[in-house]
Scaffold this motif. Sequence first.
Motif, PDB file in Angstrom:
ATOM      1  N   PRO A  51       0.864  -1.186   0.000  1.00 50.21           N
ATOM      2  CA  PRO A  51       0.000   0.000   0.000  1.00 50.21           C
ATOM      3  C   PRO A  51       0.902   1.239   0.000  1.00 50.21           C
ATOM      4  O   PRO A  51       1.860   1.313   0.764  1.00 50.21           O
ATOM      5  CB  PRO A  51      -0.763  -0.096   1.324  1.00 50.21           C
ATOM      6  CG  PRO A  51      -0.466  -1.450   1.885  1.00 50.21           C
ATOM      7  CD  PRO A  51       0.849  -1.862   1.315  1.00 50.21           C
ATOM      8  N   ALA A  56      -3.016   1.378  -3.991  1.00 45.14           N
ATOM      9  CA  ALA A  56      -3.141   2.761  -3.537  1.00 45.14           C
ATOM     10  C   ALA A  56      -3.636   2.736  -2.092  1.00 45.14           C
ATOM     11  O   ALA A  56      -4.631   2.079  -1.800  1.00 45.14           O
ATOM     12  CB  ALA A  56      -4.128   3.521  -4.415  1.00 45.14           C
ATOM     13  N   SER A  57      -2.927   3.430  -1.184  1.00 51.45           N
ATOM     14  CA  SER A  57      -3.418   3.500   0.193  1.00 51.45           C
ATOM     15  C   SER A  57      -4.743   4.241   0.238  1.00 51.45           C
ATOM     16  O   SER A  57      -5.578   3.987   1.080  1.00 51.45           O
ATOM     17  CB  SER A  57      -2.409   4.239   1.076  1.00 51.45           C
ATOM     18  OG  SER A  57      -1.227   3.498   1.177  1.00 51.45           O
ATOM     19  N   ALA A  74      -4.758   8.224  -5.807  1.00 49.80           N
ATOM     20  CA  ALA A  74      -5.223   7.091  -6.598  1.00 49.80           C
ATOM     21  C   ALA A  74      -4.292   6.886  -7.790  1.00 49.80           C
ATOM     22  O   ALA A  74      -4.155   5.771  -8.297  1.00 49.80           O
ATOM     23  CB  ALA A  74      -6.642   7.339  -7.092  1.00 49.80           C
ATOM     24  N   ILE A 120      -7.797   5.906  -2.307  1.00 44.39           N
ATOM     25  CA  ILE A 120      -8.378   6.047  -3.647  1.00 44.39           C
ATOM     26  C   ILE A 120      -8.853   7.484  -3.893  1.00 44.39           C
ATOM     27  O   ILE A 120      -9.017   7.899  -5.038  1.00 44.39           O
ATOM     28  CB  ILE A 120      -9.547   5.041  -3.850  1.00 44.39           C
ATOM     29  CG1 ILE A 120      -9.954   4.938  -5.323  1.00 44.39           C
ATOM     30  CG2 ILE A 120     -10.759   5.428  -3.010  1.00 44.39           C
ATOM     31  CD1 ILE A 120      -8.970   4.264  -6.209  1.00 44.39           C
ATOM     32  N   ASP A 130      -8.142  -0.522  -2.149  1.00 46.79           N
ATOM     33  CA  ASP A 130      -7.336   0.532  -1.531  1.00 46.79           C
ATOM     34  C   ASP A 130      -7.516   0.419  -0.023  1.00 46.79           C
ATOM     35  O   ASP A 130      -8.168  -0.504   0.464  1.00 46.79           O
ATOM     36  CB  ASP A 130      -7.706   1.933  -2.052  1.00 46.79           C
ATOM     37  CG  ASP A 130      -8.917   2.508  -1.344  1.00 46.79           C
ATOM     38  OD1 ASP A 130      -9.909   1.772  -1.178  1.00 46.79           O
ATOM     39  OD2 ASP A 130      -8.891   3.683  -0.936  1.00 46.79           O
TER      40      ASP A 130
END
Lengths: 357, 518
Positions: A62, A102-103, A110, A105, A128
């Motif tokens: 992430p 993606a940590s 994102a 969104i 995410d």
Amino acid sequence: MRAVLLDGPVLEAIARGAAVLGAGGGGDTGVGLLIAQQAIEESAPPELVALKDLPPDDLIMPCGGMGAPTVSFEKIENGDEGARLREHVERTFGKPVVAVMASEIGGSNALTPIGWAARMGLPVVDADGMGRAFPELHQVSMHVAGISPSPAFLTDERGNVVITRAVDGPWLERINRQITIEMGGTASTAEYILTVEQAKTAAVAGSMTLAVRIGNATVGAPDPLEALIGELSAVRLVDGKITDLERRTTKGFAFGLATIEGIRSDTGRTIHVEIQNENLVAREGDRVLATAPDLITILDWETAAAIPTERLKYGQRVTVIAFACAPIWRTPQGIAVAGPRAFGYDIDYVPVEDLHA
Amino acid sequence: MPERLGLRIGIDVGGTNTDAVALDATGALLAKVKVLTTPEVTSGITEALASILQVVESSEVTHVMLGTTHATNAVLERRDLRRVAVIRIGSPATHAVKPLFGWPGDLRTAASAGETIVGGGFEFDGREIAPFDADAVRRFLGELPERPKGVAIIGVFSPVNADHESAAADIAREMLGDVDVSSSHEIGSIGLLERENATVLNAALHDVARKVAGALTAALQEHGLKATALFAQNDGTLMSLGQVLHFPVLTIGSGPSNSIRGAAHLTGIDDALVMDVGGTSTDIGAITGGFPRESAAGTDIGGVPTNFRMPDIVTLALGGGSIVGDHAVGPRSVGYRLTEEALVFGGSTPTLTDAAVAAGRAAIGTGAPDLTETLAEAVRTADEMFADGIDRAKTAKGDRPLIAVGGGSVLVPDRLPGISRIHRPENYEVANAIGAAVAEVGGQVEQIIHGDLDRRRPEIERLSDEARDRAVKAGADPATVKIVDIEEVPLAYLTSPAVRVRVRAAGPMAGPPRITQR
């Protein structure tokens, strides 16, 4: 399995969708889109993969950017930050990273991980850590699910790498925020590293495809607002005009209060949206219309494009919508991390669809 | 005619017409003219000027102000642009989006001789990202396949510290001799890509600037005018001929500002909505404290995003030439052919002007058509569109005054919802040229200030001095220039306080002492 390529048109849809999922925050998606576009031009569009199609014991990374969006639009990243994060994650964990996630969104975060994935030749996971945007590192689903944030990785364009072993998420947030300022106000980060198997319950699944669907819903629609509201099963809180806007910054958080006076069929109504980087609470008088962790997004009422909080302006005509957050945020642990009280509002969280039943 | 001194000529080039006016030192109108805008623009300007000089003596004129579309057209048509070297200073940062990435291919070919990213640049708090790599600049300029006609230099956070940009400019001059250098800290604000785009366009527009400055100077000489020439810029202020040679890109988009300023001057009202009704479209903007209200977002020029602030305008596809159909008005328009095609001029195309004449709002042309249901409905539809546009342009509760200008403003009804009073000034049809003639000279500066309020105050003082200084350099009178706006926007997601501050100064132009009428 049908492979989805994150190519040019898909990236544009993600940019529009991510802005809606930003709930006012997460930073403007314009520069993030250019970063991802250049990366796929120089490398190749990465594949979007589902968690179930990945080896269960391998690692998901992430990642995203941390710090001030204003700085990131001036001091744009180098592009190799993702590869450096991966190198140190793999070295520390002794296992390969099989996909990038993606940590966050919501907003520009994102898109930058998609650029990194393209440059590394790694796929992007259709998931995410938020299903939206939140301001702090530990406000992620992995934190709620009990995944350790540490060791966490932070790098800058110079090649500095900091590995933080914090005792918990809030400590990681506190320490890494300071390092980010030393690095020049922005940094690239990876934390809450987890296995594919863990991610199946700890991540918010399907968020990339949701962003694509949101982004495509408005294209060519006769009524873009209706199309977007339908796609999200959102509640239309008000059609109105911004008649007042208060802003102040305290300890790095942009606080604000937007007043929206109803027009058309909403004439006579006054709605207040409370802002702390994101839109967090919508009220009408004493009545609460929606609160975090549910999403409150202010849209241009003609194009249905999301308006980030820093672009809100006196006189804009807007439609305010609210829609349900990812289910993990509605657990007691989720509400403790990102419910109204986590942001200092003395309100009990009630799901948006119950408030408008 | 007694000799008068201190006359000003204002010229505004629009899409359809080039308008010119002469004002005396008190701001009263002495002459006005409208001619068709010519495709190459300059001959229309010369014609308008010649026509004004039949009414006033050239020896009476001290200033000529020009709002022109030369630079806009050059970018839109990729014409007369020159290829410039683009040097970005920011490595190891910024490689993820290279200079001119995303530009339309033809514009990039027309404007760029090559691009590089060299080491250097600054952080938001003034520290160096990396030491400035002078050797890399030398190598890049030495190895370009062609000798660049100009150089655009863009340093990361140069609005905070311009040292690296200045160092690169010195190298460019040393290697290329007398070359025009555009430095981004003089052109745009925070936001690297938008500022870079504007700086490259500016460098590419130098030939256009020379051409238009040369044409205006030649026209002034031809008519024996010894007046100071000034150019209108996008923020509604003026700059000198010397400044326009350095900052041609700032002339883009001066039109809407001019008509808003003109409307304020004609009525003496400096807080109002302004509606400029033309042949094809209507612009609704606002004047606040004497200046056009600006839009929050930047402007796209020729397919390239920039961070220029243009006036905040609501545009309606509705004007005097709008064609009336069944249950619809516009967006198609007969445009400048109104005097041939409209019913009131003996033509066969029903227009909004015909509808207004039939409804008794105006007396135009040779006859009044019958008020058919179609025409009556067109008037109602137009009134609804005007009312809706006003509502969109308003930024505060309560009724506001409205100033109606432009050739088509006779179409505006006497009552509109949300409007306290409608002002219809004399000479409404040349408000834009009057706006150019009465504009002030401005300067602005933008920077990120690090630290709490106590530390910010002296910094804001320093920025204010710099903004005043820039206005004076642009031609403002040092005695009367003042700060007109200070904008502070806090940076989000940082735990230490940092604020983006923009200060604007403006004042009347310096020049020969004004002599009142005898």
